[in-house]
Design an enzyme around this catalytic site. Structure first.
Site, mmCIF file in Angstrom:
data_model
loop_
_atom_site.group_PDB
_atom_site.id
_atom_site.type_symbol
_atom_site.label_atom_id
_atom_site.label_comp_id
_atom_site.label_asym_id
_atom_site.label_seq_id
_atom_site.Cartn_x
_atom_site.Cartn_y
_atom_site.Cartn_z
ATOM 1 N N THR A 1 42.388 4.979 -15.101
ATOM 2 C CA THR A 1 43.488 4.162 -15.603
ATOM 3 C C THR A 1 44.241 4.975 -16.654
ATOM 4 O OG1 THR A 1 44.107 2.110 -16.737
ATOM 5 C CG2 THR A 1 41.939 3.027 -17.261
ATOM 6 N N HIS B 1 25.644 0.722 -16.801
ATOM 7 C CA HIS B 1 24.419 1.252 -17.404
ATOM 8 C C HIS B 1 23.181 0.997 -16.546
ATOM 9 C CE1 HIS B 1 22.653 3.486 -20.447
ATOM 10 N NE2 HIS B 1 22.679 2.657 -21.480
#
Length: 484
Positions: A403, A455
């Site tokens: 982005t 994660h």
């Protein structure tokens, strides 16, 4: 009847994406009476992923448009009917305008007028040039009105009396009958019915505010809202005392826009991602002076002539090289199978802001492309997104995303993962800043990168290695050659 069924064919809203359930009609390109051919685009619709043009699969003359522009229609619902044998005989007059959305989406009782469906309550008498066979009244049913005299809604008292005396029930919000002595089904689109079901709202108790008595989403939400608390009686003001001025009303200073299409899909995806995948974001600030010089040189390179060359191109290439050096980051979490899926290909997503909302199309197999091929793919992706022509297929199957928040002058951010992906890189603004270079403070081109990752898939060490590799390449872009 069979001949009529073959003559008038319906085109139903197709599933133009992967399991999409509805689409909004943005624009009709045809009108009743227009001749259409197999493969001709008749309308443009917006799904939860993109705007798509729909071609019709048969020839004929448009008989009726079932929905107007701006209407959200469920997949599988007929949106247009076509006379495939024009001139074969008298036919019901085509509608002059698209039918109201609420009535067209509801299944109507089969009529005896040559295949045309009977109008729903609230839409008046359907014009027809064919003769109807009179129905035999059922025992105890009220007599049918004379031909040409519009039927009047029967009062509640006209309903058959119960076997045992009972207290009179409160009058329903809509006392119209459906011709069988039963209360008419409330007018509402399927998504509104589903919303009412989810909220436990009985549609017969909802007061409609839409056209022709249609129940809207706002009506359902209003019915579901808790009743306002009782207001205490105002205390009488002393004689001669001036009442305190009431606050100015907010009417006219607020705008409400329905959440639908791309905006709705993006909101749902971001909520699901944020509360499903545990996000970790790491940051690094890097001197990209040499990268900016390489961008300027590439713009003059004959091999890059006609291609879009900008810093984002080299950031994308650096990200791809970093993934090649650390392939474990290119993975997905399969919750159902309780497996990690490692991918030997990279579908690189590029977040693009469009008038319809944020979309993330991706470049398939981006890791196998040369720099000119990557530049060409990026240019095509951006132009297609700006035109609103990105296909649903182009927005599925992504593995990682970039982005570019720097185009808005923003230093960086903490981006949310695209659902199903393992990492997203935010590229911040490139600014001239004082920087220690070769032992001296000099003005250098500097930017900040942020890498968010899942994660569950990526631990801190792996995420740090990927981000450090990207920064090292942008600081010394010759590594694009030595590391590739």
């Amino acid at each position: 009847m069979a001949a009529t069924d073959q003559r008038f064919r319906e085109f139903k809203m197709p599933d133009v994406g992967e399991g999409l359930t509805e689409a909004e009609i943005l624009k009709w390109y045809v009108a009743p009476g227009d001749r259409v051919a197999d493969g001709q685009v008749v309308c443009e619709v917006e799904t939860a992923k993109a705007a798509v043009e729909l071609p019709i699969p048969f020839d004929g003359v448009v008989h009726e448009l079932r929905f107007g522009e701006g209407t959200t229609v469920d997949v599988g619902t007929a949106i247009i009917s076509v006379d495939t044998q024009p001139g074969a005989g008298d036919a019901p007059a085509p509608s002059a305008a698209p039918a109201e959305p609420a009535g067209a989406a509801e299944p109507a009782e089969p009529a005896e007028n040559g295949g045309r469906q009977a109008n729903l309550v609230g839409y008046g008498v359907a014009p027809s040039s064919t003769k109807r066979r009179p129905r035999k009244p059922r025992p105890g049913a009220p007599a049918a009105p004379a031909r040409g005299v519009p039927a009047q809604p029967l009062p509640a008292a006209a309903a058959p009396a119960p076997a045992a005396p009972a207290a009179p029930a409160p009058a329903p919000t809509r006392p119209e009958l459906n011709g069988h002595g039963k209360a008419a089904r409330p007018l509402a689109k399927p998504p509104v019915r589903k919303l009412a079901k989810d909220l436990g709202i009985d549609l017969t108790t909802v007061t409609p505010t839409g056209p022709d008595g249609t129940i809207t989403r706002e009506d359902v939400h209003a019915a579901a809202a808790p009743a306002p608390a009782a207001v205490a009686e105002p205390v009488a003001q002393p004689a001669g005392a001036e009442a305190e001025a009431a606050p100015a009303p907010s009417a006219g200073r607020e705008r409400r826009v329905p959440v639908k299409g791309v905006r709705k899909a993006t909101a749902q995806a971001m909520v699901n991602s944020a509360f499903t995948a545990p996000h970790v974001t790491e940051f690094i600030t890097v001197d990209v002076t040499r990268t900016m010089k390489l961008v300027a040189d590439l713009k003059q390179d004959p091999d890059m002539a006609g291609l879009r060359v900008n810093p984002l191109l080299l950031v994308a290439k650096a990200f791809l090289v970093a993934i090649r050096r650390n392939p474990e980051i290119n993975a997905a979490w399969d919750e159902d199978a309780q497996e990690i899926v490692y991918k030997d290909y990279v579908n690189l997503g590029i977040a693009a802001a469009t008038p319809r909302g944020l979309i993330v199309p991706n470049i398939k197999d981006a890791g196998s492309l040369t720099l000119p091929e990557l530049a060409s793919a990026l240019g095509e992706l951006v132009s297609t997104a700006r035109e609103g022509k990105t296909s649903p297929a182009a927005m599925s199957g992504g593995t990682v995303t970039i982005t570019n928040v720097g185009v808005f002058g923003v230093d960086t951010g903490t981006p949310i993962l695209n659902p199903g992906e393992s990492a997203i890189l935010a590229f911040g603004a490139v600014k001239l800043q004082p920087w220690v270079h070769k032992g001296k403070v000099k003005p250098r081109q500097v930017t900040t990168l942020a890498l968010s990752f899942d994660h569950r898939l990526v631990d801190g060490e792996l995420g740090s290695k990927v981000l450090a590799d990207i920064a090292a390449i942008l600081e010394q872009p010759k590594r694009l050659i030595t590391w590739a």
